[in-house]
Design a protein around this motif. Structure first.
Motif, short mmCIF file in Angstrom:
data_model
loop_
_atom_site.label_atom_id
_atom_site.label_comp_id
_atom_site.label_asym_id
_atom_site.label_seq_id
_atom_site.Cartn_x
_atom_site.Cartn_y
_atom_site.Cartn_z
N PRO A 89 0.06 -12.91 -8.36
CA PRO A 89 -0.32 -11.91 -7.36
C PRO A 89 -0.27 -10.50 -7.92
O PRO A 89 0.61 -10.16 -8.71
N LEU A 90 -1.22 -9.69 -7.51
CA LEU A 90 -1.23 -8.26 -7.83
C LEU A 90 -0.90 -7.52 -6.53
O LEU A 90 -1.60 -7.67 -5.52
N ASN A 91 0.17 -6.72 -6.55
CA ASN A 91 0.72 -6.14 -5.33
C ASN A 91 0.75 -4.62 -5.35
O ASN A 91 0.83 -3.99 -6.41
N LEU A 92 0.73 -4.05 -4.15
CA LEU A 92 1.12 -2.66 -3.94
C LEU A 92 2.52 -2.68 -3.35
O LEU A 92 2.80 -3.44 -2.42
N VAL A 93 3.41 -1.83 -3.89
CA VAL A 93 4.81 -1.81 -3.46
C VAL A 93 5.20 -0.37 -3.17
O VAL A 93 4.92 0.53 -3.97
N TRP A 94 5.88 -0.16 -2.04
CA TRP A 94 6.33 1.19 -1.70
C TRP A 94 7.58 1.11 -0.83
O TRP A 94 7.88 0.05 -0.25
N PRO A 95 8.34 2.21 -0.69
CA PRO A 95 9.59 2.17 0.08
C PRO A 95 9.34 1.86 1.55
O PRO A 95 8.39 2.37 2.17
N ALA A 96 10.20 1.02 2.11
CA ALA A 96 10.08 0.67 3.52
C ALA A 96 10.41 1.86 4.42
O ALA A 96 9.93 1.94 5.56
N HIS A 97 11.22 2.78 3.93
CA HIS A 97 11.61 3.95 4.74
C HIS A 97 11.52 5.21 3.88
O HIS A 97 11.84 5.20 2.69
N GLY A 98 11.10 6.28 4.49
CA GLY A 98 11.12 7.59 3.84
C GLY A 98 10.09 7.78 2.76
O GLY A 98 10.25 8.62 1.87
N GLY A 99 9.00 7.03 2.81
CA GLY A 99 7.98 7.13 1.77
C GLY A 99 7.03 8.30 1.97
O GLY A 99 7.07 9.00 2.99
N HIS A 100 6.17 8.52 1.01
CA HIS A 100 5.16 9.59 1.07
C HIS A 100 4.25 9.34 2.28
O HIS A 100 3.81 8.21 2.51
N PRO A 101 3.94 10.38 3.03
CA PRO A 101 3.12 10.17 4.24
C PRO A 101 1.70 9.68 3.98
O PRO A 101 1.05 9.17 4.89
N LEU A 102 1.22 9.83 2.75
CA LEU A 102 -0.14 9.39 2.44
C LEU A 102 -0.20 7.96 1.91
O LEU A 102 -1.29 7.47 1.56
N ILE A 103 0.92 7.27 1.87
CA ILE A 103 0.92 5.88 1.39
C ILE A 103 -0.04 5.00 2.20
O ILE A 103 -0.85 4.26 1.62
N PRO A 104 0.00 5.02 3.54
CA PRO A 104 -0.92 4.16 4.30
C PRO A 104 -2.39 4.42 3.96
O PRO A 104 -3.20 3.49 3.93
N ARG A 105 -2.73 5.68 3.68
CA ARG A 105 -4.11 6.03 3.33
C ARG A 105 -4.50 5.38 2.00
O ARG A 105 -5.58 4.80 1.87
N PHE A 106 -3.62 5.48 1.02
CA PHE A 106 -3.90 4.90 -0.29
C PHE A 106 -4.00 3.38 -0.19
O PHE A 106 -4.90 2.77 -0.78
N VAL A 107 -3.09 2.75 0.55
CA VAL A 107 -3.10 1.29 0.70
C VAL A 107 -4.40 0.82 1.35
O VAL A 107 -5.03 -0.14 0.90
N ALA A 108 -4.82 1.51 2.41
CA ALA A 108 -6.06 1.13 3.10
C ALA A 108 -7.26 1.25 2.17
O ALA A 108 -8.15 0.39 2.15
N MET A 109 -7.30 2.32 1.37
CA MET A 109 -8.40 2.49 0.42
C MET A 109 -8.40 1.38 -0.62
O MET A 109 -9.46 0.85 -1.00
#
Length: 289
Positions: free
Chosen positions: A259-279
């Motif tokens: 599997p190739l994954n995107l990984v980020w902190p469950a709490h306190g992450g950068h506010p633009l993470i959801p934007r990058f993940v969706a793209m």
């Protein structure tokens, strides 16, 4: 008020970890401290607040009503505080980490679109670590291969990659075009134990290969394979890059995928993470059509 009460961030982080894990040993491991240290920090927090936060038994930890109330508030406030304390130099940069073998194609498309639409530059950098620095605050998001689990991380699998075997051009296997997954057990492996995607648990217990060399990063792994110390197993894209003149690649038609994954902190992450993940999800879906 926190300073006058001598409550520090590590007290609060330890409490949240213990409330999540319900177990001192697991919470201490998650925090990277010893169990006695965590116990002292929790007792000190209770003393400073003047309230019992936990009910302790020999096997279980449960929250008191005061503990539940504190947990609910800290779960919201602490990530916000940590985000506010993030160094200003990172505020205008989105940091993408990887351990090795940065993918080609969709990431470059996503980064260009992300920078154009948000105005925030993306910095890509390599960390020879299991989570590529995202767990230490050195990256906002990581692109990682392998089957990952972490209670502190959000993990989204974008796609699955086929595997190939890597052998030295001096190996007797170099003239072959493919090898069976179970047949690899007849050979000795070169393993990257820090950031690699293959481990002995990928084979049945009764049919596991031996280990010739254990490495700490991809470059060491590659040179060990090139030197004919043993065979390696990697995602297929590595074989398409012609990365070493003394390494050949064999198909493994029946190998389990990676599997190739995107990984980020469950709490306190950068506010633009959801934007990058969706793209990223949209770009990968477009490539697979």
């Amino acid at each position: 008020m926190l300073l006058s009460m001598s409550i520090e961030l590590h007290h609060l982080r330890g409490f949240l970890a213990l409330a999540d894990e319900k177990h001192f040993t697991r919470a201490a491991k998650r925090m990277g401290v010893s169990q006695p240290t965590l116990s002292r920090n929790i007792r000190r927090l209770e003393e400073l607040l003047g309230r019992r936060l936990l009910e302790r038994t020999t096997r279980h930890v449960t929250l008191t009503s005061a503990g539940e109330s504190l947990y609910d508030r800290l779960n919201v406030l602490l990530p916000q505080l940590e985000a506010a304390l993030r160094p200003e130099t990172d505020e205008d940069t989105f940091r993408v980490g990887f351990a090795w073998g940065f993918p080609t194609g969709w990431p470059q498309e996503v980064i260009a679109r992300f920078e154009e639409e948000t105005g925030v530059p993306v910095r890509v950098h390599r960390h020879d670590a299991k989570l590529a620095g995202v767990d230490r605050g050195e990256a906002d998001l990581a692109i990682l291969r392998g089957r990952l689990t972490s209670p502190d991380m959000e993990i989204v699998t974008l796609l699955h990659e086929r595997r190939v075997a890597a052998v030295s051009t001096r190996s007797e296997l170099a003239e072959r075009h493919e090898i069976g997954w179970r047949d690899i057990a007849d050979h000795r492996l070169v393993l990257n134990e820090v950031s690699g995607t293959t481990n002995l648990g990928d084979w049945p217990p009764e049919r596991q290969p031996g280990v010739a060399v254990v490495c700490a990063n991809f470059d060491e792994w590659l040179e060990a394979v090139a030197s004919n110390k043993g065979m390696g197993v990697v995602p297929e894209f590595v074989g398409r890059q012609h990365i070493h003149p003394f390494v050949s690649f064999l198909a493994i038609p029946d190998a389990p995928t990676v599997p190739l994954n995107l990984v980020w902190p469950a709490h306190g992450g950068h506010p633009l993470i959801p934007r990058f993940v969706a793209m990223a999800q949209a770009a990968v879906a477009g490539e697979q059509r």
